[in-house]
Design an enzyme around this catalytic site. Structure first.
Site, PDB file in Angstrom:
ATOM      1  N   LYS A  88       0.817  -1.207   0.000  1.00  0.00           N
ATOM      2  CA  LYS A  88       0.000   0.000   0.000  1.00  0.00           C
ATOM      3  C   LYS A  88       0.853   1.261   0.000  1.00  0.00           C
ATOM      4  O   LYS A  88       0.348   2.351  -0.270  1.00  0.00           O
ATOM      5  CB  LYS A  88      -0.937  -0.001   1.209  1.00  0.00           C
ATOM      6  CG  LYS A  88      -2.008  -1.058   1.103  1.00  0.00           C
ATOM      7  CD  LYS A  88      -2.887  -1.065   2.327  1.00  0.00           C
ATOM      8  CE  LYS A  88      -3.894  -2.186   2.207  1.00  0.00           C
ATOM      9  NZ  LYS A  88      -4.461  -2.515   3.503  1.00  0.00           N
ATOM     10  N   ARG A 109      15.000  -2.732  -0.296  1.00  0.00           N
ATOM     11  CA  ARG A 109      14.620  -3.340  -1.584  1.00  0.00           C
ATOM     12  C   ARG A 109      13.106  -3.445  -1.596  1.00  0.00           C
ATOM     13  O   ARG A 109      12.508  -3.909  -0.617  1.00  0.00           O
ATOM     14  CB  ARG A 109      15.247  -4.721  -1.748  1.00  0.00           C
ATOM     15  CG  ARG A 109      14.638  -5.502  -2.908  1.00  0.00           C
ATOM     16  CD  ARG A 109      15.386  -6.745  -3.235  1.00  0.00           C
ATOM     17  NE  ARG A 109      16.667  -6.455  -3.856  1.00  0.00           N
ATOM     18  CZ  ARG A 109      17.404  -7.359  -4.487  1.00  0.00           C
ATOM     19  NH1 ARG A 109      16.999  -8.603  -4.566  1.00  0.00           N
ATOM     20  NH2 ARG A 109      18.558  -7.025  -5.023  1.00  0.00           N
ATOM     21  N   HIS A 137      19.034  -0.412  -9.709  1.00  0.00           N
ATOM     22  CA  HIS A 137      19.768  -1.157  -8.686  1.00  0.00           C
ATOM     23  C   HIS A 137      21.174  -0.553  -8.660  1.00  0.00           C
ATOM     24  O   HIS A 137      22.131  -1.152  -9.147  1.00  0.00           O
ATOM     25  CB  HIS A 137      19.775  -2.643  -9.068  1.00  0.00           C
ATOM     26  CG  HIS A 137      20.210  -3.589  -7.989  1.00  0.00           C
ATOM     27  ND1 HIS A 137      20.776  -3.164  -6.800  1.00  0.00           N
ATOM     28  CD2 HIS A 137      20.163  -4.951  -7.920  1.00  0.00           C
ATOM     29  CE1 HIS A 137      21.055  -4.232  -6.063  1.00  0.00           C
ATOM     30  NE2 HIS A 137      20.690  -5.316  -6.709  1.00  0.00           N
TER      31      HIS A 137
HETATM   32  C1  NCD Z   1      19.369  -8.871  -9.418  1.00  0.00           C
HETATM   33  C2  NCD Z   1      18.176  -8.107  -8.879  1.00  0.00           C
HETATM   34  O1  NCD Z   1      17.696  -8.379  -7.790  1.00  0.00           O
HETATM   35  O2  NCD Z   1      17.778  -7.195  -9.586  1.00  0.00           O
HETATM   36  N1  NCD Z   1      19.996  -9.646  -8.436  1.00  0.00           N
HETATM   37  C3  NCD Z   1      20.960  -9.058  -7.675  1.00  0.00           C
HETATM   38  O3  NCD Z   1      20.720  -8.136  -6.924  1.00  0.00           O
HETATM   39  N2  NCD Z   1      22.204  -9.533  -7.811  1.00  0.00           N
HETATM   40  C4  NCD Z   1      19.119  -9.581 -10.663  1.00  0.00           C
HETATM   41  C5  NCD Z   1      17.985 -10.553 -10.779  1.00  0.00           C
HETATM   42  O4  NCD Z   1      17.214 -10.769  -9.853  1.00  0.00           O
HETATM   43  O5  NCD Z   1      17.873 -11.135 -11.867  1.00  0.00           O
END
Ligand code: NCD
Length: 312
Positions: A88, A109, A137
Site C-alpha cells: 500500500k 529493496r 539497482h
Molecule cells: C538482481 C536483482 O535483484 O535485480 N539480483 C541481484 O541483486 N544480484 C538480478 C535478478 O534478480 O535477476
C-alpha cells in the site's frame, strides 16, 4: 576531484546521482579496502544498518550484511515482510520512520518503482536503494563497474554487450547509465519484447554509441564484456508474454568459443538457464568473482556514506 565529503550522509537512490569521478572514488576505496583490510576492521563500531527487503534476495542482502559486519557494525534485518500491508505504500513510510530510531543507515529493496526515493524523503538517515522494482539497482551497477575495472584494467575503449531482459531488468538500467560515463560502445541485445526501456535508451544514446540487436551472433567477436541477465519472470503482467521469450537466449561453450580470448562474461545472478553451467569453468566466466568485488564495493559504499574512512 571527488572526496569523502561528497558521500558523507548521502542517499544512494539512482546511479544517475553519481558522476564519473565519484564512481571512480568508490572503486578506489574498494581497492584500498582489499589492500589494507586491517585498517578498516572496526571503523563502523557502534553503527547499525537496517535491512528492509520487501522482495527476495540472496546476494544483495547477505553482501550488505557481510560488508557491515566486516567493518565492525551491526545489522538489523526486518525479515520477511507481510506483502499485503507493505504494497500500500503508506506502511513503507511508517516502517522507515520507525526504523530510523534504531539505525544509522537503511538498505531498502522494494517491488515499487520510486520506493527508495519515497523512503529517503521521510528518513533522516541515509537510504541505499537495494533495488526498486524494475527501475534501478545502483549499488549493483557500482560493483559491476568495479568488476570490469578489476578484470579489464580500464573501462574506456571497451565494447560491452548487455544481453537479456533489458525491459524489466533493473541491473541493466543502472549499468547502462553508469557505463554512459565512459568512452564505451554499448550493444543492447534482447528479444524485441524485452528491449531497453526508452527513457534509459534516450539518456545513454546522448552520451555513448548504442546499438540495439536481436541476436548476439553478429557482435559476439567484437565484445570485451558480455553482461548476461535472467528474464525477470516475476515482473511480467501477462504470463503469455513471458512464455514467448522464455529460453530465447543461452550462453554456451560454443558461444564462448566465438568470443575474444580475453572477453569476460558477467551476470548479476541469480542465473536460471541463460548461461550453461559448463561455461563456469572457462577463464571468461567471472560472475562468481563479481560477487566478491560486490562485497568490496559495498564495504566502500557503507564506509563512505557513514563518513568512516580510516586515517591515512
Ligand atoms: C538482481 C536483482 O535483484 O535485480 N539480483 C541481484 O541483486 N544480484 C538480478 C535478478 O534478480 O535477476
Amino acid at each position: 576531484m571527488a572526496s569523502p565529503r561528497d558521500f558523507n550522509g548521502r542517499d544512494i537512490l539512482s546511479i544517475l546521482d553519481f558522476d564519473r569521478e565519484q564512481l571512480e572514488y568508490i572503486m578506489d576505496v574498494a581497492d584500498d579496502i582489499e589492500q589494507h583490510m586491517d585498517r578498516y576492521r572496526g571503523i563502523l563500531t557502534g553503527k547499525t544498518m537496517a535491512i528492509l527487503f520487501f522482495e527476495p534476495s540472496t546476494r544483495t542482502r547477505l553482501s550488505f550484511e557481510a560488508a557491515m559486519k566486516k567493518l565492525g557494525g551491526l545489522t538489523l534485518d526486518m525479515g520477511e515482510p507481510v506483502r499485503a500491508s507493505v504494497e500500500k505504500g503508506e506502511t513503507l513510510t511508517d516502517t522507515v520512520r520507525v526504523v530510523q530510531s534504531y539505525a544509522d543507515l537503511i538498505v531498502l529493496r522494494h517491488p515499487m518503482e520510486g520506493a527508495a526515493r519515497l523512503a529517503a524523503e521521510v528518513a533522516d538517515i541515509p537510504v541505499i536503494n537495494g533495488g526498486s522494482g524494475a527501475e534501478e539497482h545502483p549499488t549493483q551497477a557500482m560493483l559491476d563497474l568495479y568488476t570490469i575495472r578489476r578484470c579489464k584494467k580500464h573501462i574506456d575503449g571497451l565494447n560491452i554487450g548487455i544481453l537479456g531482459d533489458l525491459r524489466y531488468g533493473r541491473t541493466t538500467h543502472s549499468l547502462a547509465y553508469a557505463l554512459s560515463n565512459y568512452d564505451v560502445k554499448l550493444y543492447l541485445i534482447s528479444p524485441e519484447l524485452l528491449r531497453m526501456r526508452r527513457e534509459v535508451l534516450r539518456h545513454i544514446s546522448s552520451r555513448v554509441k548504442v546499438y540495439e540487436l536481436d541476436k548476439l551472433d553478429e557482435v559476439l567477436p567484437e565484445l570485451d564484456v558480455l553482461y548476461v541477465t535472467r528474464i525477470q519472470k516475476e515482473r511480467f503482467a501477462d504470463e503469455s508474454e513471458y512464455m514467448r521469450v522464455k529460453g530465447s537466449y543461452k550462453v554456451t561453450l560454443e558461444t564462448v568459443s566465438r568470443m575474444k580470448k580475453d572477453a569476460v562474461i558477467m551476470h548479476p545472478l541469480p542465473r536460471v538457464d541463460e548461461i550453461a553451467v559448463e561455461v563456469d569453468s572457462t577463464p571468461n566466466a567471472i560472475y562468481f568473482r563479481q560477487v566478491y568485488y560486490g562485497l568490496l564495493t559495498r564495504m566502500s559504499i557503507i564506509s563512505l556514506i557513514l563518513g568512516a574512512l580510516p586515517a591515512k
